[in-house]
Design an enzyme around this catalytic site. Structure first.
Site, PDB file in Angstrom:
ATOM      1  N   ASP A 106     -95.760  28.066  35.541  1.00  0.00           N
ATOM      2  CA  ASP A 106     -94.805  29.177  35.430  1.00  0.00           C
ATOM      3  C   ASP A 106     -95.544  30.503  35.302  1.00  0.00           C
ATOM      4  OD1 ASP A 106     -92.747  27.274  35.427  1.00  0.00           O
ATOM      5  OD2 ASP A 106     -92.811  27.095  33.244  1.00  0.00           O
ATOM      6  N   ARG A 109     -80.849  16.931  27.536  1.00  0.00           N
ATOM      7  CA  ARG A 109     -80.175  18.014  28.252  1.00  0.00           C
ATOM      8  C   ARG A 109     -78.941  17.539  29.019  1.00  0.00           C
ATOM      9  NH1 ARG A 109     -85.141  19.514  32.137  1.00  0.00           N
ATOM     10  NH2 ARG A 109     -84.083  21.529  32.220  1.00  0.00           N
ATOM     11  N   ASN A 166     -91.093  22.744  41.538  1.00  0.00           N
ATOM     12  CA  ASN A 166     -91.016  22.199  40.176  1.00  0.00           C
ATOM     13  C   ASN A 166     -90.489  20.769  40.163  1.00  0.00           C
ATOM     14  OD1 ASN A 166     -92.050  23.735  38.014  1.00  0.00           O
ATOM     15  ND2 ASN A 166     -90.395  25.226  38.202  1.00  0.00           N
ATOM     16  N   ALA A 206     -98.594  26.565  32.553  1.00  0.00           N
ATOM     17  CA  ALA A 206     -99.523  27.280  33.435  1.00  0.00           C
ATOM     18  C   ALA A 206     -98.915  27.551  34.812  1.00  0.00           C
ATOM     19  CB  ALA A 206    -100.823  26.498  33.574  1.00  0.00           C
TER      20      ALA A 206
END
Length: 332
Positions: free
Chosen positions: A260, A107, A171, A258
């Site tokens: 999210d 990314r 996160n 899970a």
């Protein structure tokens, strides 16, 4: 008018066919994945009008991601296409029962990593941001680049219209924060109205998993949601109220996604006007459905069954067992 928007990077996802390794796989399955778009898809599945805001490469991966979100009733009018930068990519690496599923990320230099405060000047983005009742963000975006970090700081620092909330999922992703200053997470979280985090994430991101200390570090949000893995989820409100709801007993197939799903379930409860107990239960139900399938989302019970599950007694809740998306009573 969207009731919710989710802002963040979504990538093309490759998974080896069957349960083989990358070395032996004859084929790779192409899907899509991203924390914030997972939440958007979860909210849309629960009947919440939702938009996803981001940047994608003007390539086949980017078009596939946009088409997939639109197919699941997630709006994409706030998505920009970049002619120079590619769509991000990640690969799922299947492991064994002990090691779980790993990830390889590609990314760096992606279109989404070029998000900046200028994104908020886009007329389409400005319109969905102004109209949304809930704006969902995550710490992943802040770790992608300095400009992405500045975008979140700008968005969180702007005055909000009456009734508008911003939710922030910590996160924690250690690989993304390597060589970067992760202390900004505390500021981002404290500028938010709803903060979600795993207990393990809190320890790594904020140096403590103690509830009182976390409230001292983050005094501003209306509520902190602390997920204690398979044990429970806890809501710590600003006025000192505390609500803890046990997790459901689940036959886990794969844990990916899970968290999210929990966020989408909980936030859909908040948007529906449910109290903390029922919103936490809604989060547990959504997470349980995802834990019992391969992939980032599992099918939810229909509205009637979901309402019955949410409003069952504490004894019935404790006796529920979730397997292959089915909720079985008295088999915990």
């Amino acid at each position: 008018m969207p009731r919710a928007i989710c802002l963040g990077e979504t990538m093309a996802m490759l998974t080896p066919g069957g349960r083989g390794s990358l070395e032996t796989a004859d084929s790779l399955h192409l899907g899509v994945g991203g924390a914030e778009s997972n939440v958007a898809l979860g909210l849309a599945a629960m009947g919440v009008s939702t938009e996803w805001v981001s940047r994608l490469g003007a390539d086949g991966f980017g078009r596939r991601i946009r088409n997939e979100l639109e197919r699941h009733r997630v709006g994409t009018r706030g998505v920009q296409l970049d002619e120079a930068r590619p769509t991000g990519l990640y690969v799922k690496v299947p492991g064994d029962a002990d090691s779980g599923t790993g990830m390889l990320y590609y990314r760096s230099g992606s279109a989404a990593s070029a998000m900046s405060p200028a994104l908020l000047d886009d007329p389409e983005v400005a319109a969905v941001v102004a109209d949304a009742g809930l704006i969902h963000l995550s710490g992943i975006t802040a770790a992608l680049s300095d400009s992405c970090r500045d975008l979140l700081l700008e968005l969180l620092s702007r005055p909000r219209r009456s009734g508008q909330r911003i939710s922030f999922d910590v996160n924690w992703r250690p690989a993304l924060w390597k060589g970067r200053d992760s202390s900004v997470l505390q500021r981002l979280a404290d500028l938010s109205d709803i903060v979600l985090m795993g207990k393990d994430e809190a320890l790594l991101a904020f140096g403590t998993d103690d509830e009182g200390r976390l409230r001292e570090l983050l005094p501003t949000p209306e509520v902190l949601i602390i997920k204690n893995e398979s044990t429970s989820a806890i809501a710590l409100e600003r006025d000192g109220a505390r609500q803890e709801v046990p997790a459901l007993s689940v036959d886990v197939v794969e844990p990916v996604g899970a968290g999210d799903s929990f966020a989408a379930g909980y936030l859909s409860g908040v948007l529906s006007g449910l109290d903390q107990r029922l919103s936490l239960r809604r989060g547990h139900v959504a997470a349980a459905c995802t834990l019992t399938v391969h992939g980032d989302r599992g099918p939810l019970p229909d509205d009637e069954d979901l309402d019955h599950i949410l409003r069952c007694s504490d004894e019935e809740w404790a006796s529920l067992r979730v397997t292959q998306g089915r909720f079985l009573v008295g088999q915990a």
